[in-house]
Design an enzyme around this catalytic site. Structure first.
Site, short mmCIF file in Angstrom:
data_model
loop_
_atom_site.label_atom_id
_atom_site.label_comp_id
_atom_site.label_asym_id
_atom_site.label_seq_id
_atom_site.Cartn_x
_atom_site.Cartn_y
_atom_site.Cartn_z
N VAL A 32 -15.86 41.47 42.96
CA VAL A 32 -14.93 42.33 42.22
C VAL A 32 -15.07 43.78 42.68
CG1 VAL A 32 -14.28 43.18 39.94
CG2 VAL A 32 -14.84 40.77 40.24
N PRO A 52 -27.97 46.91 43.85
CA PRO A 52 -29.05 46.46 44.74
C PRO A 52 -28.47 45.81 46.00
CG PRO A 52 -29.43 45.72 42.48
CD PRO A 52 -28.03 46.28 42.52
N ALA A 54 -29.42 43.46 47.75
CA ALA A 54 -29.49 42.00 47.79
C ALA A 54 -28.21 41.34 47.29
CB ALA A 54 -30.68 41.53 46.96
N ASP A 117 -12.88 42.97 33.71
CA ASP A 117 -12.69 41.78 32.88
C ASP A 117 -13.17 41.92 31.43
OD1 ASP A 117 -11.58 40.79 35.13
OD2 ASP A 117 -13.04 39.20 35.49
#
Ligand SMILES: C[C@@]1(CC(=O)O)C2=NC(=C\c3[nH]c(c(CCC(=O)O)c3CC(=O)O)Cc3[nH]c(c(CC(=O)O)c3CCC(=O)O)/C=C3\N/C(=C\2)[C@@H](CCC(=O)O)[C@]3(C)CC(=O)O)/[C@H]1CCC(=O)O
Ligand SMILES: NC(=O)c1ccc[n+]([C@@H]2O[C@H](COP(=O)([O-])OP(=O)(O)OC[C@H]3O[C@@H](n4cnc5c(N)ncnc54)[C@H](O)[C@@H]3O)[C@@H](O)[C@H]2O)c1
Length: 286
Positions: A32, A52, A54, A117
């Protein structure tokens, strides 16, 4: 016809928000967020992305690597200090409690915020977008049916004149040339300038406007504006020329294939980026 003021309710204010050089904070770097980055980059904002490393979506990684306007912090949202000197906040994280917390901090500071959302945590909603140069169309269902917004967007895209974006661009150029000849705001000159532009837009069809080149614009101003009339396209040689490219309007999701490569200068990465964009589009969110 009577005016039914009671029906003026239940919608939202549709605007083209000017974000050039404003500071937008995006929290999260997933699927998103990559769409949010795309929307904000095209508006020439400066972006701080807190997420982050990752969890970064491949497209987000590409944006970070290729745009000098994005500053990435490889960490989670740290608190109020992250909101210092921020003009807008967009969160797209998979942590509802944290999203609500960020929203509350923004509202205390009156910073406009969108929490992906979670409608009650949004001061504004995103919409389905069509972009072709300066032509921008947003379809909003005001929170009722985002997928339907996407479907309606495709239908509008199909129905648009092929060269609408180019026509808008050319009209913009013509207007700025006209303003050089007839400068100033308001007054009689302003009225005449606006009337003439309205007449040109009414008299020329969109495809003809799209063919306007530098020479035709000068002739339109010399033979039209200066003589207070509107020459027909054929008098300036329009309709005889072919468009350099038969362009179809790109949707926002194909933006990387048109605007951003120029802006970001990553022509060599176009193939890979396009593949990512399609993956992004095809991603079924629910
Ligand atoms: C237009 C678009 C722009 C964008 O985000 O870039 C967008 N959502 C898109 C897609 C999409 N979102 C969802 C689905 C699954 C199918 C479905 O539910 O319909 C799909 C379809 C898909 O993924 O294919 C799920 C979803 N979305 C929201 C909720 C919460 C709720 O309704 O309560 C839930 C349910 C969560 C749940 O069920 O738990 C809320 C919002 N989503 C909005 C925008 C705002 C209202 C826009 C409007 O009404 O027009 C709003 C209010 C706030 C915001 O996020 O700004 C983008 C399409 C772009 C494009 O491709 O053209
Ligand atoms: N994409 C979908 O399928 C979908 C559909 C509907 C709703 N949503 C909602 O939209 C939001 C984002 O979805 P997504 O698919 O991009 O999620 P995602 O899981 O792909 O990405 C979440 C990102 O947020 C980062 N993040 C998590 N906590 C953080 C924090 N405290 N500070 C900074 N970064 C943090 C993660 O590292 C990751 O980069 C979620 O609320 C999700 O529920 C997503």
């Amino acid at each position: 016809m009577s005016l039914n003021v009671a029906s003026f309710s239940g919608g939202s204010l549709l605007l083209a928000w000017q974000l050039k050089d404003k500071h937008v904070l995006i929290v999260g770097g997933g699927d998103v967020a990559s769409g949010r980055i795309e929307s904000v980059l095209v508006a020439d904002a400066r972006i701080t992305l807190i997420s982050p490393s990752a969890g970064l979506h491949p497209l987000t990684k590409k944006f970070i690597a290729q745009s000098s306007r994005i500053t990435h912090h490889d960490r989670v949202f740290a608190g109020p200090a992250d909101l210092d000197s921020v003009d807008m906040v967009l969160t797209a994280i998979d942590d509802v409690a944290k999203s609500r917390e960020i929203c509350a901090l923004c509202r205390e500071r009156r910073i406009p915020v969108n929490v992906a959302d979670i409608p009650p945590s949004c001061d504004f909603y995103f919409g389905s977008q069509i972009r072709s140069g300066p032509l921008q169309i947003m379809i909003s269902t005001n929170g009722q049916g985002p997928k339907l917004a996407n479907i309606i967007m495709r239908k509008i895209e199909e129905a648009l004149p092929e060269h609408a974006g180019e026509a808008v661009e050319k009209v913009g150029q013509l207007r700025s040339k006209l303003r050089e000849r007839a400068p100033g705001v308001g007054g009689e000159l302003g009225k005449r300038r606006m009337r003439w532009m309205v007449d040109v837009c009414n008299a020329w069809d969109i495809d003809d406007l799209a063919t306007l080149d530098e020479e035709m614009m000068l002739r339109l101003l010399d033979d039209g504006w200066e003589k207070n009339k509107v020459p027909k396209p054929v008098e300036l040689g329009s309709g005889k020329k072919k468009h350099a490219s038969g362009s179809h309007l790109p949707s926002a999701s194909s933006l990387q294939g048109s605007l951003l490569p120029t802006a970001l200068g990553f022509l060599t990465g176009v193939a890979a980026t396009t593949a990512l964009v399609w993956a992004h589009v095809a991603y079924v969110r629910r």
